[in-house]
Design a protein around this motif. Structure first.
Motif, PDB file in Angstrom:
ATOM      1  N   PRO A   1       0.835  -1.203   0.000  1.00 30.07           N
ATOM      2  CA  PRO A   1       0.000   0.000   0.000  1.00 30.07           C
ATOM      3  C   PRO A   1       0.873   1.258   0.000  1.00 30.07           C
ATOM      4  O   PRO A   1       1.853   1.346   0.744  1.00 30.07           O
ATOM      5  CB  PRO A   1      -0.798  -0.109   1.303  1.00 30.07           C
ATOM      6  CG  PRO A   1      -0.679  -1.542   1.719  1.00 30.07           C
ATOM      7  CD  PRO A   1       0.665  -1.987   1.232  1.00 30.07           C
ATOM      8  N   CYS A   2       0.497   2.231  -0.829  1.00 24.66           N
ATOM      9  CA  CYS A   2       1.240   3.484  -0.934  1.00 24.66           C
ATOM     10  C   CYS A   2       0.263   4.645  -1.065  1.00 24.66           C
ATOM     11  O   CYS A   2      -0.931   4.448  -1.303  1.00 24.66           O
ATOM     12  CB  CYS A   2       2.161   3.470  -2.158  1.00 24.66           C
ATOM     13  SG  CYS A   2       3.362   2.118  -2.231  1.00 24.66           S
ATOM     14  N   ALA A   3       0.788   5.863  -0.928  1.00 22.85           N
ATOM     15  CA  ALA A   3      -0.025   7.067  -1.104  1.00 22.85           C
ATOM     16  C   ALA A   3       0.914   8.247  -1.297  1.00 22.85           C
ATOM     17  O   ALA A   3       2.145   8.119  -1.197  1.00 22.85           O
ATOM     18  CB  ALA A   3      -0.938   7.288   0.099  1.00 22.85           C
ATOM     19  N   TYR A   4       0.322   9.413  -1.576  1.00 25.87           N
ATOM     20  CA  TYR A   4       1.097  10.632  -1.783  1.00 25.87           C
ATOM     21  C   TYR A   4       0.745  11.684  -0.740  1.00 25.87           C
ATOM     22  O   TYR A   4      -0.359  11.698  -0.193  1.00 25.87           O
ATOM     23  CB  TYR A   4       0.822  11.220  -3.168  1.00 25.87           C
ATOM     24  CG  TYR A   4       1.444  10.449  -4.304  1.00 25.87           C
ATOM     25  CD1 TYR A   4       2.766  10.673  -4.681  1.00 25.87           C
ATOM     26  CD2 TYR A   4       0.706   9.499  -5.001  1.00 25.87           C
ATOM     27  CE1 TYR A   4       3.339   9.970  -5.729  1.00 25.87           C
ATOM     28  CE2 TYR A   4       1.273   8.791  -6.049  1.00 25.87           C
ATOM     29  CZ  TYR A   4       2.588   9.032  -6.412  1.00 25.87           C
ATOM     30  OH  TYR A   4       3.149   8.331  -7.443  1.00 25.87           O
ATOM     31  N   LEU A   5       1.696  12.565  -0.497  1.00 30.96           N
ATOM     32  CA  LEU A   5       1.469  13.763   0.301  1.00 30.96           C
ATOM     33  C   LEU A   5       2.339  14.869  -0.273  1.00 30.96           C
ATOM     34  O   LEU A   5       3.570  14.743  -0.301  1.00 30.96           O
ATOM     35  CB  LEU A   5       1.815  13.526   1.776  1.00 30.96           C
ATOM     36  CG  LEU A   5       1.652  14.752   2.688  1.00 30.96           C
ATOM     37  CD1 LEU A   5       0.204  15.227   2.698  1.00 30.96           C
ATOM     38  CD2 LEU A   5       2.124  14.451   4.105  1.00 30.96           C
ATOM     39  N   ASP A   6       1.706  15.920  -0.773  1.00 29.45           N
ATOM     40  CA  ASP A   6       2.418  17.052  -1.370  1.00 29.45           C
ATOM     41  C   ASP A   6       3.391  16.600  -2.461  1.00 29.45           C
ATOM     42  O   ASP A   6       4.531  17.072  -2.545  1.00 29.45           O
ATOM     43  CB  ASP A   6       3.176  17.831  -0.288  1.00 29.45           C
ATOM     44  CG  ASP A   6       2.239  18.442   0.743  1.00 29.45           C
ATOM     45  OD1 ASP A   6       1.091  18.763   0.379  1.00 29.45           O
ATOM     46  OD2 ASP A   6       2.648  18.577   1.911  1.00 29.45           O
ATOM     47  N   GLY A   7       2.937  15.659  -3.290  1.00 30.22           N
ATOM     48  CA  GLY A   7       3.746  15.205  -4.408  1.00 30.22           C
ATOM     49  C   GLY A   7       4.811  14.186  -4.068  1.00 30.22           C
ATOM     50  O   GLY A   7       5.548  13.740  -4.943  1.00 30.22           O
ATOM     51  N   VAL A   8       4.908  13.813  -2.800  1.00 30.52           N
ATOM     52  CA  VAL A   8       5.899  12.822  -2.369  1.00 30.52           C
ATOM     53  C   VAL A   8       5.210  11.479  -2.169  1.00 30.52           C
ATOM     54  O   VAL A   8       4.150  11.402  -1.540  1.00 30.52           O
ATOM     55  CB  VAL A   8       6.592  13.257  -1.061  1.00 30.52           C
ATOM     56  CG1 VAL A   8       7.599  12.198  -0.611  1.00 30.52           C
ATOM     57  CG2 VAL A   8       7.290  14.597  -1.257  1.00 30.52           C
TER      58      VAL A   8
ATOM     59  N   SER B   1      -7.508  10.933   5.460  1.00 32.36           N
ATOM     60  CA  SER B   1      -7.303  12.265   4.891  1.00 32.36           C
ATOM     61  C   SER B   1      -5.879  12.792   5.050  1.00 32.36           C
ATOM     62  O   SER B   1      -5.518  13.801   4.437  1.00 32.36           O
ATOM     63  CB  SER B   1      -8.283  13.258   5.528  1.00 32.36           C
ATOM     64  OG  SER B   1      -8.082  13.335   6.936  1.00 32.36           O
ATOM     65  N   ALA B   2      -5.058  12.114   5.854  1.00 30.78           N
ATOM     66  CA  ALA B   2      -3.676  12.559   6.031  1.00 30.78           C
ATOM     67  C   ALA B   2      -2.852  12.370   4.763  1.00 30.78           C
ATOM     68  O   ALA B   2      -1.830  13.037   4.572  1.00 30.78           O
ATOM     69  CB  ALA B   2      -3.027  11.806   7.188  1.00 30.78           C
ATOM     70  N   LEU B   3      -3.299  11.459   3.883  1.00 29.36           N
ATOM     71  CA  LEU B   3      -2.590  11.170   2.636  1.00 29.36           C
ATOM     72  C   LEU B   3      -3.578  11.241   1.472  1.00 29.36           C
ATOM     73  O   LEU B   3      -4.788  11.281   1.677  1.00 29.36           O
ATOM     74  CB  LEU B   3      -1.941   9.782   2.702  1.00 29.36           C
ATOM     75  CG  LEU B   3      -0.883   9.575   3.792  1.00 29.36           C
ATOM     76  CD1 LEU B   3      -0.578   8.093   3.966  1.00 29.36           C
ATOM     77  CD2 LEU B   3       0.385  10.347   3.463  1.00 29.36           C
ATOM     78  N   GLN B   4      -3.041  11.229   0.252  1.00 34.21           N
ATOM     79  CA  GLN B   4      -3.895  11.290  -0.932  1.00 34.21           C
ATOM     80  C   GLN B   4      -3.462  10.245  -1.958  1.00 34.21           C
ATOM     81  O   GLN B   4      -2.362   9.715  -1.900  1.00 34.21           O
ATOM     82  CB  GLN B   4      -3.833  12.680  -1.591  1.00 34.21           C
ATOM     83  CG  GLN B   4      -4.304  13.835  -0.722  1.00 34.21           C
ATOM     84  CD  GLN B   4      -3.199  14.427   0.118  1.00 34.21           C
ATOM     85  OE1 GLN B   4      -2.076  14.570  -0.347  1.00 34.21           O
ATOM     86  NE2 GLN B   4      -3.516  14.781   1.355  1.00 34.21           N
TER      87      GLN B   4
END
Length: 206
Positions: free
Chosen positions: A128-135, A182-185
């Motif tokens: 599982p992965c996700a993004y935050l501010d393009g990272v 909601s902490a990640l996108q």
């Protein structure tokens, strides 16, 4: 602009030592999976890319390269559904599933069980992965499926597949983020295939 990527150490860990994910007990069948109604998702490894239109939302399968890594993009939905079954076209596949733990209290609304099928010798790793501010952030826990000879049994992979475990604030302690927190996108599963013809996932409502 290319997204910056942070690769966390990808290992399979005993998450129960750090976080408790509670699931409802159920009778287990001879193949190791619970007894009862479920949604079945087959991830099929193919040697040639698919060219047919596969965005109809019909079917319970996703096609992926027999060798290599792709994204299975995840979207929140009321039901389980394959929205884009073609993971071989360079754009990844898309799968919709309910929010597993909206309160992040470790109690999931469904469980996930997985096994490897097909010709012996294949292996896949799902992270599982996700993004935050393009990272990009990927969990330190993942699901490793290996097709050995003989009977293949299901394993409960709920905690490894439905949560992202990362040290987001940099304090040296991992936090737990359920899918769609909601902490990640832009949540997704990174599916790294090494010859596995069929990975089978079953989703059981609690």
């Amino acid at each position: 602009m290319k997204r910056a990527i942070i690769y966390m150490a990808v290992v399979t860990v005993a998450i129960g030592m750090l976080f408790t994910v509670k699931t409802k007990a159920a009778a287990i069948t001879g193949n190791g999976a619970p007894n009862g109604a479920h949604y079945n998702l087959n991830i099929i490894g193919v040697s040639k890319d698919k060219t047919a239109f596969m965005d109809s939302g019909i079917g319970h399968r996703i096609f992926v390269p027999l060798s290599g890594k792709i994204k299975i993009n995840l979207l929140p939905g009321a039901d389980f559904a394959v929205l884009d079954a073609n993971g071989t076209d360079g754009n990844g596949a898309t799968f919709s599933l309910p929010n597993p733990d909206p309160d992040n209290d470790g109690v999931t609304s469904y469980t996930v069980w997985a096994r490897a099928l097909g010709k012996p010798g294949g292996k896949s790793v799902t992270t599982p992965c996700a993004y935050l501010d393009g990272v990009e952030y990927c969990s330190t826990s993942n699901v490793v499926l290996v097709r050995d000879k003989g009977k293949s049994s299901f394993t409960n992979v709920t905690s490894q597949l439905l949560y992202v475990y990362i040290d987001l604030d940099g304090d040296g302690v991992e936090e737990r983020y359920p899918l769609f927190d909601s902490a990640l996108q832009d949540y997704f599963w990174s599916y790294d295939n090494n010859g596995l013809k069929l990975a089978q996932f079953r989703f059981y409502q609690n």
